[in-house]
Scaffold this motif. Structure first.
Motif, PDB file in Angstrom:
ATOM      1  N   LEU A  36      47.382  44.190  34.099  1.00  0.00           N
ATOM      2  CA  LEU A  36      48.182  44.818  35.057  1.00  0.00           C
ATOM      3  C   LEU A  36      47.606  45.670  35.763  1.00  0.00           C
ATOM      4  N   SER A  37      46.650  46.514  35.523  1.00  0.00           N
ATOM      5  CA  SER A  37      46.067  47.570  36.299  1.00  0.00           C
ATOM      6  C   SER A  37      45.334  46.781  37.390  1.00  0.00           C
ATOM      7  N   HIS A  38      44.462  45.731  37.381  1.00  0.00           N
ATOM      8  CA  HIS A  38      43.939  44.954  38.487  1.00  0.00           C
ATOM      9  C   HIS A  38      44.888  44.419  39.256  1.00  0.00           C
ATOM     10  N   SER A  39      46.073  43.926  38.849  1.00  0.00           N
ATOM     11  CA  SER A  39      47.019  43.429  39.953  1.00  0.00           C
ATOM     12  C   SER A  39      47.656  44.493  40.555  1.00  0.00           C
ATOM     13  N   ALA A  40      47.870  45.635  39.898  1.00  0.00           N
ATOM     14  CA  ALA A  40      48.521  46.822  40.712  1.00  0.00           C
ATOM     15  C   ALA A  40      47.303  47.227  41.825  1.00  0.00           C
ATOM     16  N   HIS A  41      46.023  47.211  41.407  1.00  0.00           N
ATOM     17  CA  HIS A  41      45.110  47.661  42.597  1.00  0.00           C
ATOM     18  C   HIS A  41      45.322  46.672  43.802  1.00  0.00           C
ATOM     19  N   GLU A  42      45.627  45.378  43.572  1.00  0.00           N
ATOM     20  CA  GLU A  42      45.792  44.512  44.771  1.00  0.00           C
ATOM     21  C   GLU A  42      47.120  44.795  45.351  1.00  0.00           C
ATOM     22  N   TYR A  43      48.014  45.253  44.912  1.00  0.00           N
ATOM     23  CA  TYR A  43      49.357  45.654  45.336  1.00  0.00           C
ATOM     24  C   TYR A  43      49.280  46.815  46.308  1.00  0.00           C
ATOM     25  N   PHE A  44      48.542  47.970  45.867  1.00  0.00           N
ATOM     26  CA  PHE A  44      48.366  48.973  46.656  1.00  0.00           C
ATOM     27  C   PHE A  44      47.389  48.941  47.946  1.00  0.00           C
ATOM     28  N   ALA A  45      46.579  47.726  47.711  1.00  0.00           N
ATOM     29  CA  ALA A  45      45.563  47.614  48.653  1.00  0.00           C
ATOM     30  C   ALA A  45      46.296  46.846  49.753  1.00  0.00           C
ATOM     31  N   ASN A  46      47.017  45.924  49.480  1.00  0.00           N
ATOM     32  CA  ASN A  46      47.585  45.021  50.335  1.00  0.00           C
ATOM     33  C   ASN A  46      49.036  45.698  50.885  1.00  0.00           C
ATOM     34  N   SER A  47      49.952  46.151  50.035  1.00  0.00           N
ATOM     35  CA  SER A  47      51.124  46.584  50.213  1.00  0.00           C
ATOM     36  C   SER A  47      51.131  47.985  50.933  1.00  0.00           C
ATOM     37  N   GLU A  48      50.400  48.659  50.311  1.00  0.00           N
ATOM     38  CA  GLU A  48      50.585  50.037  50.492  1.00  0.00           C
ATOM     39  C   GLU A  48      49.356  50.763  51.390  1.00  0.00           C
ATOM     40  N   GLN A  49      48.311  49.772  51.430  1.00  0.00           N
ATOM     41  CA  GLN A  49      47.287  50.074  52.300  1.00  0.00           C
ATOM     42  C   GLN A  49      46.517  51.376  51.970  1.00  0.00           C
ATOM     43  N   VAL A  50      46.429  51.677  50.786  1.00  0.00           N
ATOM     44  CA  VAL A  50      45.914  52.918  50.185  1.00  0.00           C
ATOM     45  C   VAL A  50      44.918  52.887  49.212  1.00  0.00           C
TER      46      VAL A  50
END
Length: 319
Positions: free
Chosen positions: A149-163
């Motif tokens: 889950l942590s790796h998938s969350a990294h992907e979410y913040f990089a792509n969706s939140e751009q942070v």
């Protein structure tokens, strides 16, 4: 490092900022709350670990909501554990459950396949922000990565939140040396850092990192990330290690400042009245098909509370 007396060291979210590095973050520590959820469900230990991590991640992201609303984490996948749901409702109400194929799960556990990729398989992670009636919910969806889950969350913040975001998650049973009650209690913890910048910040990824030198901001981010990577699971779970002490261990040279923590508690919306209303929305014939041993039994997925209904009371007033 500055700090304040908060809600203790369990069932809380502790915000912090590393002023010298331009970093903000949060520490999550779940004790009695996660123990209640996981003990009531009595999942196999690897599944409980997954749900414990999901609850910690949900509390960490949900606690950042600036309005009264809900944050929902949900996985859907083709593995033995085909769904995980964790639900945060502001301010500070948390619940969750997992769904699984018992036969496939037993086969995986018997073969020693207990990692996130083994249990969840391929699928996606959906993160939904519900701002309430009259507002369109926002949902971000990313692939479930083998690292969990942590790796998938990294992907979410990089792509969706751009942070740029870095997360560590942990969940596990804490065994008591001299137990006067339960032999063990479940615990979960998390820590997250994010880059702060007025121009939108860093994403944490750069294709030309080998060709061009890092900026000062990137160097600061790299330092914070390296320090975060030194965190071990037991440090996130240890009931004797206060979040403030953990932050001091990691970032005392960089001006870390801890803010007032916010409490998190278990909360479930289920009630006999709600269950009755749902069942009564079916027709008389459908109600008859639900009867077993003369009654209809409904178990809440979130809290495992069992509600028993007589068919006659559900049909009363129905055409």
């Amino acid at each position: 490092m500055s700090s304040s007396n908060g809600t203790g060291i369990d069932d809380l979210v502790q915000p912090f900022q590393i002023e010298d590095l331009g970093i903000r973050g949060r520490v999550v520590r779940l004790g009695p709350l996660v123990d209640r959820v996981l003990t009531s469900h009595a999942y196999p230990e690897p599944v409980s670990r997954l749900l414990g991590e999901a609850l910690a991640l949900t509390a960490m992201i949900g606690s950042a909501l600036k309005f009264d609303g809900r944050f929902i984490l949900q996985t859907q996948s083709n593995g033995p554990v085909n769904m995980i749901v964790a639900d945060y409702e502001s301010p500070g109400k948390l619940r969750g459950y997992a769904m699984m194929n018992q036969e496939r799960l037993a086969e995986a556990l018997g073969a020693g396949r207990t990692g996130p990729a083994d249990l969840m398989g391929e699928g996606h992670l959906a993160l939904t922000i519900d701002q309430g009636p009259g507002m369109e919910p926002y949902q971000g969806i990313v692939a479930l990565l083998p690292g969990g889950l942590s790796h998938s969350a990294h992907e979410y913040f990089a792509n969706s939140e751009q942070v740029a975001t870095r997360i560590r998650l942990a969940a596990g049973p804490f065994y008591h040396r001299e137990a006067t009650g339960p032999e063990k209690n479940w615990r979960a913890g998390a820590i997250m850092i994010q880059h702060i910048a007025p121009d939108g910040g860093l994403t944490g990824y750069r294709e030309d990192r080998d060709e061009n030198p890092y900026t000062d901001e990137e160097e600061a981010w790299n330092r914070a990330s390296i320090l975060l990577d030194t965190v071990e699971d037991h440090e996130l779970l240890d009931p004797d290690l206060e979040p403030n002490r953990l932050l001091y261990r990691l970032f005392h040279e960089d001006g870390v400042r801890a803010y007032d923590p916010s409490p998190v508690e278990f909360s479930c919306h289920c009630s006999r009245e709600r269950m009755s209303s749902v069942l009564r929305s079916f027709g008389s014939h459908e109600i008859d098909e639900m009867v077993q041993d003369g009654v209809i039994t409904v178990t809440c997925e979130f809290c495992s509370e069992v509600h028993v209904f007589e068919p006659a009371e559900l049909k009363e007033g129905l055409n």
